[in-house]
Design a protein around this motif. Structure first.
Motif, PDB file in Angstrom:
ATOM      1  N   SER A 130     -48.473 -88.084  34.516  1.00 17.19           N
ATOM      2  CA  SER A 130     -49.416 -87.829  33.422  1.00 17.19           C
ATOM      3  C   SER A 130     -50.706 -87.308  34.026  1.00 17.19           C
ATOM      4  O   SER A 130     -51.050 -87.634  35.154  1.00 17.19           O
ATOM      5  N   GLY A 131     -51.388 -86.472  33.252  1.00 19.15           N
ATOM      6  CA  GLY A 131     -52.660 -85.942  33.722  1.00 19.15           C
ATOM      7  C   GLY A 131     -52.650 -84.435  33.871  1.00 19.15           C
ATOM      8  O   GLY A 131     -51.716 -83.751  33.450  1.00 19.15           O
ATOM      9  N   LEU A 132     -53.701 -83.946  34.495  1.00 18.21           N
ATOM     10  CA  LEU A 132     -53.946 -82.516  34.627  1.00 18.21           C
ATOM     11  C   LEU A 132     -54.677 -82.262  35.941  1.00 18.21           C
ATOM     12  O   LEU A 132     -55.661 -82.933  36.242  1.00 18.21           O
ATOM     13  N   VAL A 133     -54.192 -81.287  36.708  1.00 16.88           N
ATOM     14  CA  VAL A 133     -54.754 -80.982  38.024  1.00 16.88           C
ATOM     15  C   VAL A 133     -55.223 -79.533  38.047  1.00 16.88           C
ATOM     16  O   VAL A 133     -54.544 -78.650  37.532  1.00 16.88           O
ATOM     17  N   ARG A 134     -56.383 -79.310  38.661  1.00 18.10           N
ATOM     18  CA  ARG A 134     -56.933 -77.961  38.820  1.00 18.10           C
ATOM     19  C   ARG A 134     -56.928 -77.593  40.299  1.00 18.10           C
ATOM     20  O   ARG A 134     -57.284 -78.393  41.155  1.00 18.10           O
ATOM     21  N   PHE A 135     -56.529 -76.351  40.598  1.00 20.81           N
ATOM     22  CA  PHE A 135     -56.593 -75.785  41.941  1.00 20.81           C
ATOM     23  C   PHE A 135     -57.764 -74.813  41.953  1.00 20.81           C
ATOM     24  O   PHE A 135     -57.839 -73.938  41.086  1.00 20.81           O
ATOM     25  N   TYR A 136     -58.643 -74.926  42.943  1.00 19.84           N
ATOM     26  CA  TYR A 136     -59.788 -74.021  42.962  1.00 19.84           C
ATOM     27  C   TYR A 136     -60.347 -73.863  44.365  1.00 19.84           C
ATOM     28  O   TYR A 136     -60.154 -74.708  45.242  1.00 19.84           O
ATOM     29  N   ILE A 137     -61.033 -72.741  44.547  1.00 24.54           N
ATOM     30  CA  ILE A 137     -61.742 -72.477  45.792  1.00 24.54           C
ATOM     31  C   ILE A 137     -63.184 -72.869  45.538  1.00 24.54           C
ATOM     32  O   ILE A 137     -63.835 -72.310  44.652  1.00 24.54           O
ATOM     33  N   PRO A 138     -63.704 -73.853  46.272  1.00 23.35           N
ATOM     34  CA  PRO A 138     -65.077 -74.287  46.027  1.00 23.35           C
ATOM     35  C   PRO A 138     -66.060 -73.163  46.358  1.00 23.35           C
ATOM     36  O   PRO A 138     -65.920 -72.477  47.349  1.00 23.35           O
ATOM     37  N   ASP A 139     -67.008 -72.966  45.460  1.00 25.01           N
ATOM     38  CA  ASP A 139     -68.030 -71.952  45.705  1.00 25.01           C
ATOM     39  C   ASP A 139     -69.295 -72.335  44.970  1.00 25.01           C
ATOM     40  O   ASP A 139     -70.058 -73.140  45.439  1.00 25.01           O
ATOM     41  N   ASP A 140     -69.470 -71.797  43.799  1.00 25.47           N
ATOM     42  CA  ASP A 140     -70.673 -72.069  43.032  1.00 25.47           C
ATOM     43  C   ASP A 140     -70.479 -73.327  42.178  1.00 25.47           C
ATOM     44  O   ASP A 140     -69.769 -74.239  42.576  1.00 25.47           O
ATOM     45  N   GLU A 141     -71.057 -73.335  41.027  1.00 28.85           N
ATOM     46  CA  GLU A 141     -71.009 -74.508  40.147  1.00 28.85           C
ATOM     47  C   GLU A 141     -69.588 -74.946  39.805  1.00 28.85           C
ATOM     48  O   GLU A 141     -69.283 -76.124  39.786  1.00 28.85           O
ATOM     49  N   TYR A 142     -68.699 -73.987  39.522  1.00 28.77           N
ATOM     50  CA  TYR A 142     -67.343 -74.320  39.099  1.00 28.77           C
ATOM     51  C   TYR A 142     -66.280 -73.985  40.136  1.00 28.77           C
ATOM     52  O   TYR A 142     -65.175 -74.487  40.074  1.00 28.77           O
ATOM     53  N   GLY A 143     -66.567 -73.101  41.066  1.00 29.12           N
ATOM     54  CA  GLY A 143     -65.562 -72.616  41.996  1.00 29.12           C
ATOM     55  C   GLY A 143     -64.679 -71.591  41.315  1.00 29.12           C
ATOM     56  O   GLY A 143     -64.889 -71.224  40.159  1.00 29.12           O
ATOM     57  N   TYR A 144     -63.693 -71.104  42.040  1.00 31.16           N
ATOM     58  CA  TYR A 144     -62.756 -70.108  41.512  1.00 31.16           C
ATOM     59  C   TYR A 144     -61.431 -70.784  41.225  1.00 31.16           C
ATOM     60  O   TYR A 144     -60.668 -71.094  42.132  1.00 31.16           O
ATOM     61  N   THR A 145     -61.167 -71.031  39.965  1.00 27.22           N
ATOM     62  CA  THR A 145     -59.938 -71.702  39.539  1.00 27.22           C
ATOM     63  C   THR A 145     -58.789 -70.702  39.553  1.00 27.22           C
ATOM     64  O   THR A 145     -58.909 -69.619  38.998  1.00 27.22           O
ATOM     65  N   PHE A 146     -57.678 -71.102  40.192  1.00 31.49           N
ATOM     66  CA  PHE A 146     -56.549 -70.174  40.235  1.00 31.49           C
ATOM     67  C   PHE A 146     -55.226 -70.784  39.797  1.00 31.49           C
ATOM     68  O   PHE A 146     -54.220 -70.082  39.696  1.00 31.49           O
ATOM     69  N   ASN A 147     -55.200 -72.074  39.496  1.00 31.35           N
ATOM     70  CA  ASN A 147     -53.947 -72.663  39.017  1.00 31.35           C
ATOM     71  C   ASN A 147     -54.229 -74.037  38.408  1.00 31.35           C
ATOM     72  O   ASN A 147     -55.286 -74.629  38.636  1.00 31.35           O
ATOM     73  N   PHE A 148     -53.232 -74.525  37.667  1.00 33.21           N
ATOM     74  CA  PHE A 148     -53.279 -75.858  37.083  1.00 33.21           C
ATOM     75  C   PHE A 148     -51.919 -76.510  37.257  1.00 33.21           C
ATOM     76  O   PHE A 148     -50.904 -75.823  37.324  1.00 33.21           O
ATOM     77  N   GLY A 149     -51.915 -77.817  37.310  1.00 26.63           N
ATOM     78  CA  GLY A 149     -50.673 -78.576  37.339  1.00 26.63           C
ATOM     79  C   GLY A 149     -50.655 -79.520  36.146  1.00 26.63           C
ATOM     80  O   GLY A 149     -51.661 -80.179  35.847  1.00 26.63           O
ATOM     81  N   PHE A 150     -49.516 -79.581  35.465  1.00 30.43           N
ATOM     82  CA  PHE A 150     -49.362 -80.395  34.267  1.00 30.43           C
ATOM     83  C   PHE A 150     -48.265 -81.435  34.454  1.00 30.43           C
ATOM     84  O   PHE A 150     -47.532 -81.413  35.438  1.00 30.43           O
ATOM     85  N   GLU A 151     -48.132 -82.304  33.452  1.00 31.02           N
ATOM     86  CA  GLU A 151     -47.104 -83.338  33.483  1.00 31.02           C
ATOM     87  C   GLU A 151     -45.720 -82.741  33.708  1.00 31.02           C
ATOM     88  O   GLU A 151     -45.436 -81.639  33.264  1.00 31.02           O
ATOM     89  N   LYS A 152     -44.914 -83.521  34.380  1.00 33.32           N
ATOM     90  CA  LYS A 152     -43.503 -83.196  34.628  1.00 33.32           C
ATOM     91  C   LYS A 152     -43.347 -81.988  35.535  1.00 33.32           C
ATOM     92  O   LYS A 152     -42.379 -81.245  35.447  1.00 33.32           O
ATOM     93  N   GLU A 153     -44.326 -81.780  36.441  1.00 33.98           N
ATOM     94  CA  GLU A 153     -44.271 -80.703  37.430  1.00 33.98           C
ATOM     95  C   GLU A 153     -44.580 -81.266  38.809  1.00 33.98           C
ATOM     96  O   GLU A 153     -45.354 -82.220  38.941  1.00 33.98           O
ATOM     97  N   PHE A 154     -43.992 -80.636  39.814  1.00 36.43           N
ATOM     98  CA  PHE A 154     -44.394 -80.932  41.185  1.00 36.43           C
ATOM     99  C   PHE A 154     -45.626 -80.106  41.499  1.00 36.43           C
ATOM    100  O   PHE A 154     -45.781 -78.981  41.013  1.00 36.43           O
ATOM    101  N   THR A 155     -46.498 -80.658  42.325  1.00 39.99           N
ATOM    102  CA  THR A 155     -47.717 -79.955  42.679  1.00 39.99           C
ATOM    103  C   THR A 155     -48.205 -80.411  44.037  1.00 39.99           C
ATOM    104  O   THR A 155     -47.932 -81.534  44.465  1.00 39.99           O
ATOM    105  N   CYS A 156     -48.911 -79.543  44.708  1.00 44.36           N
ATOM    106  CA  CYS A 156     -49.637 -79.863  45.943  1.00 44.36           C
ATOM    107  C   CYS A 156     -50.280 -78.575  46.437  1.00 44.36           C
ATOM    108  O   CYS A 156     -50.047 -77.501  45.873  1.00 44.36           O
ATOM    109  N   ALA A 157     -51.083 -78.686  47.478  1.00 46.72           N
ATOM    110  CA  ALA A 157     -51.586 -77.495  48.164  1.00 46.72           C
ATOM    111  C   ALA A 157     -50.405 -77.041  49.024  1.00 46.72           C
ATOM    112  O   ALA A 157     -50.289 -77.371  50.196  1.00 46.72           O
ATOM    113  N   TYR A 158     -49.498 -76.305  48.393  1.00 44.06           N
ATOM    114  CA  TYR A 158     -48.164 -76.082  48.937  1.00 44.06           C
ATOM    115  C   TYR A 158     -48.166 -75.333  50.267  1.00 44.06           C
ATOM    116  O   TYR A 158     -47.396 -75.663  51.168  1.00 44.06           O
TER     117      TYR A 158
END
Length: 188
Positions: A52-80
């Motif tokens: 359960s939950g929600l994951v954001r992948f991003y490159i840290p930079d300014d206030e928000y960074g550069y978001t390039f992916n998300f992970g949702f429930e029932k998915e595998f995820t990692c910094a692959y």
């Protein structure tokens, strides 16, 4: 852990002994809202299945960074890429909500690959799925306008639009929050 088994059994029927061996290598972890799961510069140690939950992948930079992916429930995820090469990650993963995951370490995953026939099959399936999603996203960024990318989210990933803050949606489609506001006004 039932969700992991259901995910696997979409691909291949597991014998009880195979499932017991695989399940014995996963451990539950809970991340608080906004907690960093994988820090930029750290080596990814775990492959995670999001219960359960929600994951954001991003490159840290300014206030928000550069978001390039998300992970949702029932998915595998990692910094692959970091996980596969066991080298430092070039980006971060953040829990956008309280996120419950089942994790398996790199070493334990290698044990599953070497001790079960089904493990290699499942690993290949997961890798192919990640590759196809990455390719689709790259082509979208190259071929579509920002407005087209935003509209495509409505049909292909409506869950993302319901759950992800607009500032991260804007970054994900490669524009500023202000530009996304203009697009949303045009559509309405």
């Amino acid at each position: 852990m039932g969700y992991i088994r259901a995910y696997y059994e979409q691909i291949v029927k597991l014998q009880e002994s195979e499932w017991a061996f695989i399940a014995g290598h996963f451990h539950k972890k809970v991340y608080a809202k906004n907690e960093i799961i994988t820090q930029h510069g750290d080596t990814e140690e775990f492959l995670s299945f999001i219960e359960s939950g929600l994951v954001r992948f991003y490159i840290p930079d300014d206030e928000y960074g550069y978001t390039f992916n998300f992970g949702f429930e029932k998915e595998f995820t990692c910094a692959y890429d970091s996980f596969l090469t066991q080298t430092p990650s070039e980006y971060e993963m953040q829990a956008l909500t309280e996120t419950v995951v089942w994790q398996i370490s790199y070493d334990d995953l290698q044990k599953i690959y070497s001790h079960t026939n089904v493990g290699n099959h499942l690993g290949r399936f997961a890798s192919e799925k990640l590759f196809l999603a990455k390719s689709k996203r790259e082509l979208s960024l190259l071929k579509l306008t920002a407005k087209e990318r935003y509209l495509k989210l409505f049909t292909e990933q409506p869950e993302m639009l319901k759950r992800v803050p607009l500032k991260y949606i804007a970054s994900y489609i490669g524009i500023t929050p202000q530009a996304l506001s203009r697009i949303r006004r045009q559509i309405n």
